[in-house]
Design an enzyme around this catalytic site. Structure first.
Site, mmCIF file in Angstrom:
data_model
loop_
_atom_site.group_PDB
_atom_site.id
_atom_site.type_symbol
_atom_site.label_atom_id
_atom_site.label_comp_id
_atom_site.label_asym_id
_atom_site.label_seq_id
_atom_site.Cartn_x
_atom_site.Cartn_y
_atom_site.Cartn_z
ATOM 1 C CG HIS A 44 62.826 150.641 -15.169
ATOM 2 N ND1 HIS A 44 61.818 151.254 -15.864
ATOM 3 C CD2 HIS A 44 62.951 149.422 -15.717
ATOM 4 C CE1 HIS A 44 61.366 150.454 -16.802
ATOM 5 N NE2 HIS A 44 62.029 149.333 -16.740
ATOM 6 C CE1 TYR A 103 59.642 145.269 -16.742
ATOM 7 C CE2 TYR A 103 61.462 146.468 -15.763
ATOM 8 C CZ TYR A 103 60.701 146.146 -16.864
ATOM 9 O OH TYR A 103 60.979 146.689 -18.070
ATOM 10 C CG HIS A 110 54.640 154.034 -21.306
ATOM 11 N ND1 HIS A 110 54.649 152.952 -22.150
ATOM 12 C CD2 HIS A 110 55.420 153.687 -20.256
ATOM 13 C CE1 HIS A 110 55.416 151.999 -21.642
ATOM 14 N NE2 HIS A 110 55.887 152.429 -20.493
ATOM 15 N NE ARG A 118 56.507 164.200 -12.527
ATOM 16 C CZ ARG A 118 57.687 163.678 -12.849
ATOM 17 N NH1 ARG A 118 58.561 164.379 -13.542
ATOM 18 N NH2 ARG A 118 57.995 162.466 -12.475
#
Lengths: 591, 81
Positions: free
Chosen positions: A231, A235, A382, A446
């Site tokens: 995750h 960023y 997304h 996938r």
């Protein structure tokens, strides 16, 4: 002597390093783009020329080349520019800087070769494990080793930038950290914490397992360690784009950054909150208690805060530019923005897409709603808005600003550049929107051939055929956009040296660092808080995973993806599913 | 350094150069104290409205549009209704 005051005039040696990093990044973008269009046409069924078993090799290459090499090579280029420009000093030791670049390049080449070798039967090397490399999927050791070298390269790059800052601080003991440098340092601190997870997963478990030193691993443990890194890495892609929105976008809008203190708060929040959220990728993983998932969800929702702060600050900075250019009214100022400038338009459209991505991200982050979109095409939609547009389109747009700075040559064509960024936006609107809608129908991600005999996905609005057509069309537009991008990169490189380049400057501020509380610059404090939050969020989940499944797991069979194993797996799955269906039917009949 | 509209006229050349951002297109200088980002407020309000509406819409798409996925008395009743 040249007339201009571009980056290459002030820092010729560093410009070469930044240029090399950017070109490495673009090579990865080209490769990743080729694999992108292959899989788009394959999945939608429009043109299939590869074997469906090779789809996963294509998917791995698309993922790793784009989200590891394209993004991170671009990042090290931008960060080197940011440090040298904002501290106004060259790197401390050029050989060291080329050293970390060399390590990154060597590492990604090893991983890349391991992935591409999956296309040929001439060697038994393969790494068709996707970007997430979950066990029991197993790659050749070269893949893991390459990733380790690459990450160590980024660590040394961070050390290089910290070294510049320390040297600068000796000479400027009472000055505030310049904003671009502050952004680099906080991002790298976050990266050091985050990569501990992937380093542990690879060095302690996956690499020894791939080398045959240990017999098995605990898949849940390695997955959890992956997402510990997986995750925050988003960023790491995003922070250089944010930096560009804060320090370059206000300038090209014709204004100033609204608030330096708010920008610092945002980067501090990302340092603190990026890591203790990884478990929100594992809402559907059995073996992690709901309570731990709830903590991850809470942290994730807090992460919306810095992104919403960014939306405000960045839009307010753009508006400042628009009003200085004569813009009026509540919405009329939007027309006063420099929409003919590809640098501006690319970044503004990227920001707009990121606003849409904010919504689908909130859906992903909610624990119960996530159950409905988990592992569907929605998630792919997304992240093509986030890393695929907010990040990639920003990088391509700022490339049009950077190329003259680092090559000393005028941009080949501003019109082509403008067409390119708009085409990317349009292509991604088609593709990503259709992916989101497909996900709501339950279309899996996938998957090489998402069609099933005797089963049709039913759309309340439109049809599956329409969604597939939009995805294929979007993919083709994105590919065309890439072709235009590379035409500009090549055209610029072939231009002659120009001495009328814009100066190497970034945006001024309306509210400067003197308005920011000193505590914001206390990097030790924020790092300590970040570490404490990570300990809170991860200690108990990790202990419970190890307690239940053991450090090296129950005995599992590694899964080198070769055709034989796929067939075997398909057979096992098929008989299992048939058996299940039969028993369900039997229950139904006998009820 | 902040330069307001009045200060700007009396500012030295170097201060002016520093305050200038995009010289060619800029028609006026707006300093910290005169700037009121109402356009940003308007845009962000629109964004929040869109998000709020989508959030409501999500309930219909995700829950009422599908078979019950979570077993529980209330949801089962809603799903069957």
């Amino acid at each position: 002597m040249t007339m201009s005051n571009a980056y290459i005039d002030d820092f010729p040696a560093e410009a070469k390093l930044v240029r090399t990093a950017f070109y490495s990044s673009f090579l990865a973008l080209a490769l990743g783009g080729v694999f992108g269009i292959i899989q788009t046409l394959h999945r939608t069924g429009y043109y299939r020329f590869i074997d469906s078993a090779d789809y996963y090799t294509v998917l791995t290459a698309h993922g790793v080349f784009l989200v590891i090499s394209f993004t991170i090579f671009f990042l090290v280029g931008v960060f080197t520019w940011a440090i040298t420009t904002s501290l106004d000093r060259g790197v401390e030791d050029l050989r060291f800087s080329w050293g970390w670049y060399g390590l990154m390049a060597t590492g990604i080449t090893l991983s890349g070769v391991a992935i591409l070798a999956g296309f040929t039967d001439a060697t038994d090397i393969s790494a068709s494990v996707l970007f997430t490399f979950y066990a029991p999927l197993q790659a050749h050791p070269m893949f893991y080793l390459g990733l380790v070298l690459f990450v160590v390269g980024t660590w040394l790059a961070g050390a290089d930038w910290f070294r510049s800052w320390w040297a600068w601080k000796q000479e400027n003991p009472d000055s505030r950290i310049p904003l671009p440098t502050f952004m680099v340092l906080t991002t790298m601190l976050m990266w050091y914490i985050a990569t501990l997870g992937v380093a542990a997963a690879i060095l302690l478990f996956l690499l020894p397992w791939s080398l045959g030193l240990v017999d098995s691993v605990n898949p849940l443990l390695t997955r959890t360690l992956f997402w510990f890194f997986g995750h925050p890495v988003v960023y790491f892609w995003l922070m250089p784009a944010y930096m560009m929105w804060y320090v370059l976008l206000p300038k090209v809008s014709g204004g100033k950054l609204f608030s330096d203190p708010l920008a610092r708060v945002v980067f501090v929040l990302f340092l603190i909150l990026s890591v203790p959220t990884g478990i929100h990728h594992q809402y559907l993983d059995p073996g992690i208690a709901e309570g731990f998932k709830f903590i991850a969800m809470t942290n994730t929702m807090f992460l919306l805060l810095p992104s919403l702060l960014t939306a405000f600050t960045v839009v307010a900075s753009m508006e400042h530019g628009a009003r200085q250019r004569g813009g009026e009214g509540y919405f009329g100022w939007l027309t006063a923005l420099p929409w003919r400038d590809p640098v501006f338009t690319g970044m503004a459209l990227a920001g707009l897409m990121f606003a849409a991505a904010g919504f689908s991200g909130m859906i992903n982050a909610g624990m119960n709603i996530n159950y409905l979109v988990h592992n569907t095409f929605w998630v792919v939609g997304h992240f093509h808005l986030t890393v695929g547009t907010a990040v990639a389109l920003t990088f391509m747009a700022v490339t049009y600003w950077f190329l003259p700075q680092i090559t000393g040559r005028a941009l080949w064509s501003r019109s082509v550049a403008l067409g390119q960024v708009v085409l990317w936006f349009v292509g991604m609107t088609f593709m990503s929107n259709a992916m989101h809608r497909g996900g709501l129908l339950g279309v899996p991600r996938r998957t090489a051939e998402p069609q099933y005999d005797g089963f049709e996905f039913e759309a309340a609005v439109g049809s599956m055929g329409e969604l597939q057509a939009q995805i294929a069309l979007g993919g083709i537009l994105l590919t065309l956009s890439l072709v235009l991008f590379f035409a500009n990169v090549f055209g610029t490189a072939l231009n002659g040296r120009s001495d009328e380049l814009p100066a190497n400057e970034y945006a001024g501020t309306l509210s400067g660092p003197e308005d920011a509380p000193l505590v914001l610059d206390n990097l030790k404090l924020w790092t300590a808080i970040a570490v404490v939050l990570v300990i809170f969020a991860y200690t108990f989940p990790l202990l419970s995973i190890v307690d239940r499944g053991g450090l090296f797991g129950p005995d599992i069979n590694p899964l080198p993806v070769s055709l034989e194993t796929v067939h075997l797996l398909a057979f096992v799955l098929e008989s299992h599913v048939t058996g299940t269906l039969e028993s369900i039917a039997w229950l139904g009949v006998n009820r | 350094m902040r330069i307001g509209a009045v200060d700007y006229i009396t500012a030295s050349l170097s201060e002016r150069m520093c305050a200038m951002t995009d010289e060619s297109e800029q028609r006026r200088e707006i300093g910290h104290d005169e700037y009121d980002p109402v356009g940003t407020l308007a845009l962000i309000t629109v964004y929040f409205l869109i998000i709020a509406l989508l959030w409501v819409f999500m309930y219909f798409v995700e829950f009422l549009g599908n078979e019950p996925t979570v077993v529980g008395t209330f949801l089962t009743v809603v799903g069957l209704a």
